[in-house]
Structures are given as structure tokens and as C-alpha cells.
Scaffold this motif. Sequence first.
Motif, PDB file in Angstrom:
ATOM      1  N   ALA A 263       0.842  -1.206   0.000  1.00  0.00           N
ATOM      2  CA  ALA A 263       0.000   0.000   0.000  1.00  0.00           C
ATOM      3  C   ALA A 263       0.875   1.252   0.000  1.00  0.00           C
ATOM      4  CB  ALA A 263      -0.933  -0.001   1.205  1.00  0.00           C
ATOM      5  N   MET A 264       1.948   1.221   0.773  1.00  0.00           N
ATOM      6  CA  MET A 264       2.862   2.371   0.791  1.00  0.00           C
ATOM      7  C   MET A 264       3.508   2.563  -0.581  1.00  0.00           C
ATOM      8  SD  MET A 264       4.753   1.806   4.443  1.00  0.00           S
ATOM      9  CE  MET A 264       3.802   1.283   5.862  1.00  0.00           C
TER      10      MET A 264
ATOM     11  N   GLU B  13       3.755   6.149  11.412  1.00  0.00           N
ATOM     12  CA  GLU B  13       2.835   7.271  11.187  1.00  0.00           C
ATOM     13  C   GLU B  13       2.106   7.176   9.844  1.00  0.00           C
ATOM     14  OE1 GLU B  13       2.130   9.657  13.490  1.00  0.00           O
ATOM     15  OE2 GLU B  13       3.354   8.379  14.785  1.00  0.00           O
ATOM     16  N   ALA B  14       2.320   6.083   9.126  1.00  0.00           N
ATOM     17  CA  ALA B  14       1.754   5.950   7.780  1.00  0.00           C
ATOM     18  C   ALA B  14       0.360   5.329   7.773  1.00  0.00           C
ATOM     19  CB  ALA B  14       2.689   5.116   6.911  1.00  0.00           C
TER      20      ALA B  14
ATOM     21  N   LEU C 208      -0.838  10.838   5.390  1.00  0.00           N
ATOM     22  CA  LEU C 208      -0.626   9.387   5.482  1.00  0.00           C
ATOM     23  C   LEU C 208       0.178   8.878   4.287  1.00  0.00           C
ATOM     24  CD1 LEU C 208      -4.128   8.176   6.740  1.00  0.00           C
ATOM     25  CD2 LEU C 208      -1.990   8.251   8.056  1.00  0.00           C
ATOM     26  N   ILE C 209      -0.115   9.396   3.114  1.00  0.00           N
ATOM     27  CA  ILE C 209       0.626   8.980   1.919  1.00  0.00           C
ATOM     28  C   ILE C 209       2.089   9.396   2.033  1.00  0.00           C
ATOM     29  CG2 ILE C 209       0.888   9.379  -0.563  1.00  0.00           C
ATOM     30  CD1 ILE C 209      -2.225   9.574  -0.648  1.00  0.00           C
TER      31      ILE C 209
ATOM     32  N   GLU D 226       7.871   7.690   3.059  1.00  0.00           N
ATOM     33  CA  GLU D 226       9.065   7.748   3.915  1.00  0.00           C
ATOM     34  C   GLU D 226       9.270   6.432   4.667  1.00  0.00           C
ATOM     35  OE1 GLU D 226      10.444  10.298   7.794  1.00  0.00           O
ATOM     36  OE2 GLU D 226       9.337  11.354   6.213  1.00  0.00           O
ATOM     37  N   ARG D 227       8.186   5.882   5.195  1.00  0.00           N
ATOM     38  CA  ARG D 227       8.272   4.644   5.979  1.00  0.00           C
ATOM     39  C   ARG D 227       8.730   3.476   5.118  1.00  0.00           C
ATOM     40  NH1 ARG D 227       8.751   3.332  11.276  1.00  0.00           N
ATOM     41  NH2 ARG D 227       7.884   1.271  11.632  1.00  0.00           N
ATOM     42  N   ARG D 228       8.178   3.358   3.943  1.00  0.00           N
ATOM     43  CA  ARG D 228       8.551   2.256   3.048  1.00  0.00           C
ATOM     44  C   ARG D 228      10.031   2.325   2.695  1.00  0.00           C
ATOM     45  NH1 ARG D 228      10.060   1.352  -1.491  1.00  0.00           N
ATOM     46  NH2 ARG D 228       9.804  -0.569  -2.635  1.00  0.00           N
TER      47      ARG D 228
END
Length: 180
Positions: free
Chosen positions: A98-99, A119-120, A149-150, A155-157
Motif C-alpha cells: 500500500a505504501m 505514522e503511515a 498518510l501517503i 518515507e516509511r517504506r
Amino acid sequence: VLFCLTRYYPHKNLELLAEVFERYGDQLADVVILCTVEAHQHPLAAKFLARIGKSPLCNNIISVGVLQQKELSGYYHFSDALMLPSFLESFTGTYLEAMEYRKPILTSDMDFARVVCGEAASYFDPFSPVACRDAIRELIDSPTRESSLIAAGIERRASFVRCWDDIVSEAVGHLYSLLD
């Protein structure tokens, strides 16, 4: 359109989605959830499919069945967000997918989800239909929430992606530390 990419297992908590639309369908009339459940996946899967196949749920929760890997991209592009109300995951690549597709994530407020998503994701109590409804409505009603969120997902991915040179170097370092 929310994409719920999962097989049927009781711990996936899909009944919550049916309950949300049974109670609050009038408040979520503009929402459709696409799930990937088939009757053969679990003894309770057929019961779930029968439940969502009846009006009015059949207008909001649609099972598209098991998807081939090559079909996932199209479903992610067509969907506005990922929905995963699970009680338990060991590790799911679905959050990272999804990320990658730049989709906001709506998921259970559980440790396993927070470890992967940080935080995503927008988190909700997986035992509360009202909390799930509120998370869906917040995403729809707040474009800035969706954008944040996007951005957090991108960043998280990136923090999970590593090159093979780094992975091998770290593994060799661990092996050398065992020799000492």
C-alpha cells in the motif's frame, strides 16, 4: 474504494466490516470495500460471503476473490486506501505494498501494525465498529489527512528498502561477531 487484501481467517476480523456497514451504512453510503475472500478459505468464509451478499451489504462490501499477483497493481491503483482490520499479523507485506502504491492505510490499533506502519496509517480499535467508521469518515472528509498518510508511507517504506550490499555486509558483521 477501500481495498482489503486478505484471505479469510477469524483473526482477520472481517466481520467488523460487515458490522460497520450494517450499523452505519447510511453514513458510509459512498464507500465500497473490495475484499479478496473465497468460500473455500475457511469454514467461516462461506458464512461471511453469504452475509455480505445480502442487501444492503452487497452494495458496500464486494468480494472479488483471490487475485493473481499481476492483478494487484490494478486493484491498488483503483482503490483509494487499504483497509486491514486484523487482530493479528506476524508480518504482512500488504502494508508495504500500500505504501509503494501511495495509498493511505486504515488498520487496527495493534502493535504489529504500528511496528510496520508507524505514522503511515490511521489506526482504529478493531473491536469497535464506531471507531472503524470514524477512521473511514476521517479519511474521506480530510484530504490533508490522506496526504499526510501517503507522505508518511513513502518515507516509511523507504526505511524498509535496503540494497543487497548493505544486507550482506550486516550479515557478515554479525557472523564475525559470533567468532569473537
